[in-house]
Every structure is written in structure tokens, then in C-alpha cells.
Design a protein around this motif. Structure first.
Motif, mmCIF file in Angstrom:
data_model
loop_
_atom_site.group_PDB
_atom_site.id
_atom_site.type_symbol
_atom_site.label_atom_id
_atom_site.label_comp_id
_atom_site.label_asym_id
_atom_site.label_seq_id
_atom_site.Cartn_x
_atom_site.Cartn_y
_atom_site.Cartn_z
ATOM 1 N N VAL A 35 0.858 -0.907 -0.206
ATOM 2 C CA VAL A 35 0.073 0.081 0.143
ATOM 3 C C VAL A 35 0.748 1.341 0.242
ATOM 4 C CG1 VAL A 35 -1.851 1.342 1.518
ATOM 5 C CG2 VAL A 35 -2.517 -1.009 0.739
ATOM 6 N N ARG A 36 2.048 1.521 0.832
ATOM 7 C CA ARG A 36 2.157 2.485 0.520
ATOM 8 C C ARG A 36 3.614 2.362 -0.160
ATOM 9 N NH1 ARG A 36 6.837 1.304 4.944
ATOM 10 N NH2 ARG A 36 6.337 -0.819 5.102
ATOM 11 N N LEU A 37 4.167 1.549 -0.746
ATOM 12 C CA LEU A 37 4.810 1.455 -2.601
ATOM 13 C C LEU A 37 3.383 2.160 -3.102
ATOM 14 C CD1 LEU A 37 6.782 1.141 -3.958
ATOM 15 C CD2 LEU A 37 6.354 -0.899 -4.266
ATOM 16 N N LYS A 38 2.309 2.022 -3.318
ATOM 17 C CA LYS A 38 1.315 2.229 -4.491
ATOM 18 C C LYS A 38 1.147 3.642 -4.377
ATOM 19 C CE LYS A 38 -3.253 1.176 -6.179
ATOM 20 N NZ LYS A 38 -3.200 2.637 -6.203
ATOM 21 N N ARG A 39 0.820 4.344 -2.937
ATOM 22 C CA ARG A 39 1.127 5.207 -2.796
ATOM 23 C C ARG A 39 1.819 6.328 -3.377
ATOM 24 N NH1 ARG A 39 -1.713 4.952 2.663
ATOM 25 N NH2 ARG A 39 -4.046 4.326 2.148
ATOM 26 N N TYR A 40 3.194 5.723 -3.001
ATOM 27 C CA TYR A 40 4.154 6.430 -2.881
ATOM 28 C C TYR A 40 4.173 6.925 -4.547
ATOM 29 C CZ TYR A 40 8.947 7.316 -4.450
ATOM 30 O OH TYR A 40 10.087 7.822 -4.914
ATOM 31 N N ASN A 41 4.190 5.915 -5.263
ATOM 32 C CA ASN A 41 4.360 6.111 -6.830
ATOM 33 C C ASN A 41 3.046 6.604 -7.605
ATOM 34 O OD1 ASN A 41 7.057 4.338 -7.474
ATOM 35 N ND2 ASN A 41 5.616 2.312 -7.411
ATOM 36 N N ASP A 42 1.816 6.235 -6.939
ATOM 37 C CA ASP A 42 0.893 7.318 -7.683
ATOM 38 C C ASP A 42 1.012 9.362 -7.760
ATOM 39 O OD1 ASP A 42 -0.640 5.190 -8.161
ATOM 40 O OD2 ASP A 42 -2.243 5.158 -6.483
ATOM 41 N N HIS A 43 1.932 9.492 -5.967
ATOM 42 C CA HIS A 43 1.668 10.656 -5.771
ATOM 43 C C HIS A 43 2.838 10.615 -6.820
ATOM 44 C CE1 HIS A 43 -0.665 11.812 -2.667
ATOM 45 N NE2 HIS A 43 -0.495 10.788 -2.137
ATOM 46 N N MET A 44 4.484 10.596 -6.721
ATOM 47 C CA MET A 44 5.376 10.708 -7.702
ATOM 48 C C MET A 44 4.895 10.714 -9.481
ATOM 49 S SD MET A 44 8.111 11.556 -5.786
ATOM 50 C CE MET A 44 9.127 11.351 -6.976
ATOM 51 N N ALA A 45 4.105 9.821 -9.925
ATOM 52 C CA ALA A 45 3.352 9.898 -11.076
ATOM 53 C C ALA A 45 3.265 11.200 -11.380
ATOM 54 C CB ALA A 45 2.567 9.283 -11.509
ATOM 55 N N LYS A 46 2.628 11.747 -10.097
ATOM 56 C CA LYS A 46 1.455 13.143 -10.128
ATOM 57 C C LYS A 46 2.732 13.500 -10.870
ATOM 58 C CE LYS A 46 -2.929 11.354 -8.194
ATOM 59 N NZ LYS A 46 -3.983 11.060 -7.491
ATOM 60 N N ALA A 47 3.210 14.319 -9.015
ATOM 61 C CA ALA A 47 4.337 14.932 -9.431
ATOM 62 C C ALA A 47 5.155 14.991 -10.826
ATOM 63 C CB ALA A 47 5.366 14.302 -8.252
ATOM 64 N N ARG A 48 5.008 14.128 -11.523
ATOM 65 C CA ARG A 48 6.459 14.256 -12.521
ATOM 66 C C ARG A 48 5.560 14.391 -14.194
ATOM 67 N NH1 ARG A 48 7.035 8.766 -11.060
ATOM 68 N NH2 ARG A 48 9.447 9.063 -10.057
ATOM 69 N N ALA A 49 4.648 14.547 -13.834
ATOM 70 C CA ALA A 49 3.320 14.685 -14.818
ATOM 71 C C ALA A 49 3.148 16.421 -14.458
ATOM 72 C CB ALA A 49 2.061 13.996 -14.789
ATOM 73 N N LEU A 50 2.999 17.135 -13.333
ATOM 74 C CA LEU A 50 2.466 18.412 -13.229
ATOM 75 C C LEU A 50 4.032 19.232 -13.730
ATOM 76 C CD1 LEU A 50 1.040 18.367 -9.854
ATOM 77 C CD2 LEU A 50 0.194 19.140 -11.968
ATOM 78 N N GLU A 51 5.255 18.529 -13.220
ATOM 79 C CA GLU A 51 6.655 18.764 -13.666
ATOM 80 C C GLU A 51 6.866 18.535 -15.228
ATOM 81 O OE1 GLU A 51 9.144 20.527 -12.504
ATOM 82 O OE2 GLU A 51 8.481 20.365 -10.209
ATOM 83 N N ALA A 52 6.248 18.099 -16.369
ATOM 84 C CA ALA A 52 5.692 17.954 -17.846
ATOM 85 C C ALA A 52 5.395 18.961 -17.565
ATOM 86 C CB ALA A 52 5.669 16.754 -17.928
ATOM 87 N N GLU A 53 3.622 19.760 -17.212
ATOM 88 C CA GLU A 53 2.957 20.048 -17.936
ATOM 89 C C GLU A 53 3.765 21.536 -18.340
ATOM 90 O OE1 GLU A 53 -0.059 21.170 -19.224
ATOM 91 O OE2 GLU A 53 0.037 18.760 -18.959
ATOM 92 N N VAL A 54 4.964 21.712 -16.390
ATOM 93 C CA VAL A 54 5.588 23.625 -16.773
ATOM 94 C C VAL A 54 6.527 23.431 -17.483
ATOM 95 C CG1 VAL A 54 7.606 24.529 -15.308
ATOM 96 C CG2 VAL A 54 5.765 23.799 -13.903
ATOM 97 N N LEU A 55 7.606 22.544 -18.514
ATOM 98 C CA LEU A 55 8.507 22.447 -18.899
ATOM 99 C C LEU A 55 7.312 22.250 -20.772
ATOM 100 C CD1 LEU A 55 10.865 19.395 -17.731
ATOM 101 C CD2 LEU A 55 11.004 21.899 -17.772
ATOM 102 N N ALA A 56 6.152 21.907 -20.514
ATOM 103 C CA ALA A 56 5.821 21.958 -22.001
ATOM 104 C C ALA A 56 5.329 22.856 -23.164
ATOM 105 C CB ALA A 56 4.422 20.998 -21.915
#
Length: 56
Positions: A35-56
């Protein structure tokens, strides 16, 4: 994720930082490892997507 014109790049970076903080908090939570790993991966994926929005 759709781009919200009301959000500026700084807001995207702040939200990405918040998701990174939530990801680290998920690792320290009192839950099973899977459960901890799933939550970690979900939040990191969202963070990466938001950073990609900034760069796009």
C-alpha cells in the motif's frame, strides 16, 4: 491532464512539490509495504506529470 489557464508555472511546481511530500509521507505511513509503495508511486507520477506541464 488538462491545462488549467488559471494556474501559472509556479502553481504547477508547488503542487508537484506537495505531491512529492505526500509520496515521502506515504512511505512512512502505518500501512503494508504494498500500500505504501502504491501511494508513493501514484504521488510521484502526479508530481512528474505536473513538472512535465511546466516544461511543455
Amino acid at each position: 491532464m488538462k491545462h488549467d489557464p488559471a494556474l501559472n508555472p509556479s502553481a504547477f511546481r508547488q503542487r508537484a512539490a506537495a505531491h512529492r511530500a505526500m509520496a515521502l509521507a506515504a512511505l512512512r505511513a502505518d500501512s503494508s509495504l504494498s500500500v505504501r509503495l502504491k501511494r508513493y508511486n501514484d504521488h510521484m507520477a502526479k508530481a512528474r506529470a505536473l513538472e512535465a506541464e511546466v516544461l511543455a
